[in-house]
Design a protein around this motif. Sequence first.
Motif, PDB file in Angstrom:
ATOM      1  N   GLN A 297      37.000 -49.619 -12.469  1.00  0.00           N
ATOM      2  CA  GLN A 297      35.951 -49.127 -13.367  1.00  0.00           C
ATOM      3  C   GLN A 297      35.576 -50.154 -14.424  1.00  0.00           C
ATOM      4  O   GLN A 297      34.431 -50.214 -14.849  1.00  0.00           O
ATOM      5  CB  GLN A 297      36.364 -47.806 -14.022  1.00  0.00           C
ATOM      6  CG  GLN A 297      35.231 -47.129 -14.750  1.00  0.00           C
ATOM      7  CD  GLN A 297      33.981 -46.963 -13.897  1.00  0.00           C
ATOM      8  OE1 GLN A 297      34.051 -46.531 -12.748  1.00  0.00           O
ATOM      9  NE2 GLN A 297      32.830 -47.302 -14.444  1.00  0.00           N
ATOM     10  N   PHE A 298      36.503 -50.994 -14.812  1.00  0.00           N
ATOM     11  CA  PHE A 298      36.185 -52.064 -15.755  1.00  0.00           C
ATOM     12  C   PHE A 298      35.153 -53.003 -15.139  1.00  0.00           C
ATOM     13  O   PHE A 298      34.192 -53.407 -15.797  1.00  0.00           O
ATOM     14  CB  PHE A 298      37.453 -52.826 -16.145  1.00  0.00           C
ATOM     15  CG  PHE A 298      37.231 -53.903 -17.161  1.00  0.00           C
ATOM     16  CD1 PHE A 298      36.889 -53.589 -18.465  1.00  0.00           C
ATOM     17  CD2 PHE A 298      37.351 -55.240 -16.818  1.00  0.00           C
ATOM     18  CE1 PHE A 298      36.684 -54.583 -19.421  1.00  0.00           C
ATOM     19  CE2 PHE A 298      37.146 -56.236 -17.761  1.00  0.00           C
ATOM     20  CZ  PHE A 298      36.811 -55.906 -19.064  1.00  0.00           C
ATOM     21  N   LYS A 299      35.329 -53.297 -13.857  1.00  0.00           N
ATOM     22  CA  LYS A 299      34.370 -54.146 -13.151  1.00  0.00           C
ATOM     23  C   LYS A 299      32.993 -53.475 -13.090  1.00  0.00           C
ATOM     24  O   LYS A 299      31.973 -54.118 -13.334  1.00  0.00           O
ATOM     25  CB  LYS A 299      34.884 -54.456 -11.747  1.00  0.00           C
ATOM     26  CG  LYS A 299      34.020 -55.414 -10.984  1.00  0.00           C
ATOM     27  CD  LYS A 299      34.625 -55.795  -9.648  1.00  0.00           C
ATOM     28  CE  LYS A 299      33.721 -56.796  -8.943  1.00  0.00           C
ATOM     29  NZ  LYS A 299      34.276 -57.203  -7.658  1.00  0.00           N
ATOM     30  N   ALA A 300      32.962 -52.188 -12.791  1.00  0.00           N
ATOM     31  CA  ALA A 300      31.698 -51.452 -12.736  1.00  0.00           C
ATOM     32  C   ALA A 300      31.023 -51.405 -14.111  1.00  0.00           C
ATOM     33  O   ALA A 300      29.798 -51.551 -14.222  1.00  0.00           O
ATOM     34  CB  ALA A 300      31.934 -50.037 -12.219  1.00  0.00           C
TER      35      ALA A 300
ATOM     36  N   GLU B 191      45.041 -49.451 -11.557  1.00  0.00           N
ATOM     37  CA  GLU B 191      44.125 -49.856 -10.475  1.00  0.00           C
ATOM     38  C   GLU B 191      42.756 -49.217 -10.643  1.00  0.00           C
ATOM     39  O   GLU B 191      41.725 -49.867 -10.443  1.00  0.00           O
ATOM     40  CB  GLU B 191      44.728 -49.546  -9.099  1.00  0.00           C
ATOM     41  CG  GLU B 191      45.922 -50.412  -8.769  1.00  0.00           C
ATOM     42  CD  GLU B 191      45.669 -51.921  -8.934  1.00  0.00           C
ATOM     43  OE1 GLU B 191      44.634 -52.420  -8.448  1.00  0.00           O
ATOM     44  OE2 GLU B 191      46.502 -52.601  -9.567  1.00  0.00           O
ATOM     45  N   ALA B 192      42.722 -47.956 -11.031  1.00  0.00           N
ATOM     46  CA  ALA B 192      41.449 -47.275 -11.283  1.00  0.00           C
ATOM     47  C   ALA B 192      40.733 -47.903 -12.480  1.00  0.00           C
ATOM     48  O   ALA B 192      39.504 -48.063 -12.474  1.00  0.00           O
ATOM     49  CB  ALA B 192      41.674 -45.789 -11.510  1.00  0.00           C
ATOM     50  N   ILE B 193      41.497 -48.268 -13.492  1.00  0.00           N
ATOM     51  CA  ILE B 193      40.916 -48.916 -14.671  1.00  0.00           C
ATOM     52  C   ILE B 193      40.282 -50.245 -14.267  1.00  0.00           C
ATOM     53  O   ILE B 193      39.164 -50.558 -14.686  1.00  0.00           O
ATOM     54  CB  ILE B 193      41.980 -49.135 -15.773  1.00  0.00           C
ATOM     55  CG1 ILE B 193      42.464 -47.800 -16.326  1.00  0.00           C
ATOM     56  CG2 ILE B 193      41.421 -50.012 -16.898  1.00  0.00           C
ATOM     57  CD1 ILE B 193      43.711 -47.899 -17.197  1.00  0.00           C
ATOM     58  N   LYS B 194      40.979 -51.018 -13.458  1.00  0.00           N
ATOM     59  CA  LYS B 194      40.450 -52.320 -13.024  1.00  0.00           C
ATOM     60  C   LYS B 194      39.126 -52.154 -12.292  1.00  0.00           C
ATOM     61  O   LYS B 194      38.176 -52.900 -12.555  1.00  0.00           O
ATOM     62  CB  LYS B 194      41.460 -53.040 -12.135  1.00  0.00           C
ATOM     63  CG  LYS B 194      42.635 -53.609 -12.877  1.00  0.00           C
ATOM     64  CD  LYS B 194      43.608 -54.298 -11.934  1.00  0.00           C
ATOM     65  CE  LYS B 194      44.790 -54.885 -12.698  1.00  0.00           C
ATOM     66  NZ  LYS B 194      45.765 -55.551 -11.809  1.00  0.00           N
TER      67      LYS B 194
END
Length: 154
Positions: free
Chosen positions: A134-137, A129-132
């Motif tokens: 930060q991937f968007k950012a 969830e954190a990766i998702k």
Amino acid sequence: MSGKTSAISIALALALTAGGAVAATSVEKAITLRQASYKEMGKSFKAVNDELKKDTPDTKLIAAEAKKVHGFSLAIPKWFPKGSGPEAGIKMRAKADIWAEPVKFAEATKALQVESQKLRVAAGKGDVEAIKLQFKATGGACGGCHKPFRAEEK
């Protein structure tokens, strides 16, 4: 990055830094390296995106690709030497604004470096969830360069 692609990227990097090349050839090599590196960076982004769509993403693969993205982001300032813009007469999407507004370009590049570092850290922790998030950012930071400094594809 595949072994073959890695070898090509390394060869291009070595060719770019080799002494004795005439200016036009150096410019061509800089542009070729830049374009090849952005393609590889795009492949890493795609690999992360594809993994994040899976029910059980491979966080080790994501971490490896995030590390590549961050490494590429750190190299971006070296990819735009003077004379390697549209004036070189080579087909590219880089706008002359990169060289006309170096402070703005450097700020946009720095934003990508910061966000891709956060992605690398999040990916290393394996929290999907954190990766998702930060991937968007990180993708948003990519847009910070694409919108003002990259021409539309023709």
